[in-house]
Design an enzyme around this catalytic site. Sequence first.
Site, PDB file in Angstrom:
ATOM      1  N   ARG A  49      10.398   4.309   8.480  1.00  0.00           N
ATOM      2  CA  ARG A  49       9.990   3.961   9.840  1.00  0.00           C
ATOM      3  C   ARG A  49       8.833   2.960   9.769  1.00  0.00           C
ATOM      4  NH1 ARG A  49       5.346   5.386   9.783  1.00  0.00           N
ATOM      5  NH2 ARG A  49       5.023   4.488  11.837  1.00  0.00           N
ATOM      6  N   GLY A  50       8.470   2.457  10.981  1.00  0.00           N
ATOM      7  CA  GLY A  50       7.434   1.425  11.043  1.00  0.00           C
ATOM      8  C   GLY A  50       8.132   0.073  10.999  1.00  0.00           C
ATOM      9  N   ALA A  51       7.776  -0.800  11.948  1.00  0.00           N
ATOM     10  CA  ALA A  51       8.525  -2.056  12.113  1.00  0.00           C
ATOM     11  C   ALA A  51       8.644  -2.873  10.820  1.00  0.00           C
ATOM     12  CB  ALA A  51       7.895  -2.874  13.234  1.00  0.00           C
ATOM     13  N   ARG A  86      18.061  -0.091  14.143  1.00  0.00           N
ATOM     14  CA  ARG A  86      17.096   0.295  15.194  1.00  0.00           C
ATOM     15  C   ARG A  86      16.900  -0.921  16.086  1.00  0.00           C
ATOM     16  NH1 ARG A  86      11.738   3.789  14.077  1.00  0.00           N
ATOM     17  NH2 ARG A  86      12.091   4.515  16.199  1.00  0.00           N
ATOM     18  N   GLN A 187       3.828  11.073  14.360  1.00  0.00           N
ATOM     19  CA  GLN A 187       3.466  10.122  13.300  1.00  0.00           C
ATOM     20  C   GLN A 187       1.949  10.056  13.112  1.00  0.00           C
ATOM     21  OE1 GLN A 187       5.691   9.586  15.709  1.00  0.00           O
ATOM     22  NE2 GLN A 187       7.282   8.144  15.108  1.00  0.00           N
ATOM     23  N   ASP A 228       5.994  -3.179  17.793  1.00  0.00           N
ATOM     24  CA  ASP A 228       7.378  -3.312  17.305  1.00  0.00           C
ATOM     25  C   ASP A 228       7.997  -4.630  17.741  1.00  0.00           C
ATOM     26  OD1 ASP A 228       6.914  -0.239  17.195  1.00  0.00           O
ATOM     27  OD2 ASP A 228       8.700  -0.649  16.005  1.00  0.00           O
ATOM     28  N   ASN A 238       5.622  -0.857  21.754  1.00  0.00           N
ATOM     29  CA  ASN A 238       5.111  -0.030  20.648  1.00  0.00           C
ATOM     30  C   ASN A 238       5.422   1.428  20.969  1.00  0.00           C
ATOM     31  OD1 ASN A 238       3.679   0.067  18.076  1.00  0.00           O
ATOM     32  ND2 ASN A 238       2.058   1.117  19.184  1.00  0.00           N
ATOM     33  N   LYS A 239       5.070   2.312  20.059  1.00  0.00           N
ATOM     34  CA  LYS A 239       5.372   3.740  20.194  1.00  0.00           C
ATOM     35  C   LYS A 239       5.038   4.275  21.578  1.00  0.00           C
ATOM     36  CE  LYS A 239       6.999   5.875  17.908  1.00  0.00           C
ATOM     37  NZ  LYS A 239       8.466   6.084  18.061  1.00  0.00           N
TER      38      LYS A 239
HETATM   39  O1  MRU Z   1       9.247   5.114  15.621  1.00  0.00           O
HETATM   40  P1  MRU Z   1       8.302   4.540  14.612  1.00  0.00           P
HETATM   41  O2  MRU Z   1       7.517   5.573  13.892  1.00  0.00           O
HETATM   42  O3  MRU Z   1       8.988   3.588  13.683  1.00  0.00           O
HETATM   43  O4  MRU Z   1       7.268   3.698  15.470  1.00  0.00           O
HETATM   44  C1  MRU Z   1       6.337   2.908  14.796  1.00  0.00           C
HETATM   45  C2  MRU Z   1       5.375   2.196  15.680  1.00  0.00           C
HETATM   46  O5  MRU Z   1       5.452   2.249  16.879  1.00  0.00           O
HETATM   47  C3  MRU Z   1       4.370   1.334  14.986  1.00  0.00           C
HETATM   48  O6  MRU Z   1       3.209   1.224  15.760  1.00  0.00           O
HETATM   49  C4  MRU Z   1       4.944  -0.070  14.761  1.00  0.00           C
HETATM   50  O7  MRU Z   1       6.212  -0.005  14.200  1.00  0.00           O
HETATM   51  C5  MRU Z   1       4.059  -0.874  13.886  1.00  0.00           C
HETATM   52  S1  MRU Z   1       4.008  -0.280  12.201  1.00  0.00           S
HETATM   53  C6  MRU Z   1       2.989  -1.351  11.366  1.00  0.00           C
END
Ligand code: MRU
Length: 340
Positions: A49-51, A86, A187, A228, A238-239
């Site tokens: 996970r994480g962009a 995703r 997270q 994201d 973002n999240k």
């Molecule tokens: O669903 P996730 O855990 O992948 O969401 C991640 C986020 O929202 C992060 O803030 C974003 O991807 C940036 S990670 C450097």
Amino acid sequence: MQTLQTTSLQVRDNQLWILDQQALPQQKNWLPAHSVPQLIEHIHALRVRGAPLIGLSASLLLALLAEQGQTRAELAQALETLRAARPTAVNLMNNLDRMKLALAQPDFAPALAEEAWRLVQEDKQLCDAIADAGCTRVKPGSQLLTHCNTGGLATAGVGTALGVIARAHQQGLIKNVWVDETRPLLQGGRLTAWELGELAIPYTLITDSMAASLMARGEVDAVWVGADRIAANGDVANKIGTYSLAVLAHYHQIPFYVAAPHTTLDRSCPDGTAIPIEQRAASEVTGVAGSFGSVQWAPEAAKVYNPAFDVTPATLISGWVLDTGVVTPDQVQGGIFQPQ
Ligand code: MRU
């Protein structure tokens, strides 16, 4: 391909392995991501996970499949399947666009390996540049609030918003980090708390609903989050929960910063309404699951709304901290993110 080790990705024995981010911090399990279905299943389950990390893992897998002898047609199909893994984080699409160019080369297997390797090395450099740029906005003795996880787990380097916080800590600027637990998948509570602990950075874990009262008490100097996708007008996906923090920060006149590499910018997306938002399973909201087991507390038949991300309008953002430097609201209004 040469051996590679980041916080959450490994290439060894010409195969890709991922650190299971759903099992952390209780268990540190490295799992095989040797095929497209295997990696996609990890991405869906948020074990990867994480962009930035999603894009890098997909690129590395393609390069490894090419080395294992997959044909150009098979790889082209794999690339398009991975692209749909995703929908919100645009780094995946941006990285795969570069891998697609490499796939078009006559000698595509070494070209894909080189490009995937370059993307990983670049990501490390982008994180460092974001950290340096971000530190210019952190005041000594700061109490910063962050949401979700944007650290070494989510990138190949030191992270984005969490990378800024880590570097600011090295410079002696951080008094405390407020870590939003980040429901529904925690997270913040699981991953950011773990990373800050490993880095020996002082932090305090809170539930998402506690930010407002902390701000009212003057205990938050700034909010730092990742992204994201950044649209051409500066809106940021973002999240889920990021937008609430931006509204709260605006009300309390607290700076709200978004830290991201330029690979998170989508100039073709005019504004936040055009960003696709992933909807996720009801079970994430009706209970909680992890390496500790699972518990369901809501009625089996409860109707659930579970978007993985929200959109923060540009008007609530004090600065977009990119690898190229800090972009101001005036610059965004002047069209700096618009198609070139
Ligand atoms: O669903 P996730 O855990 O992948 O969401 C991640 C986020 O929202 C992060 O803030 C974003 O991807 C940036 S990670 C450097």
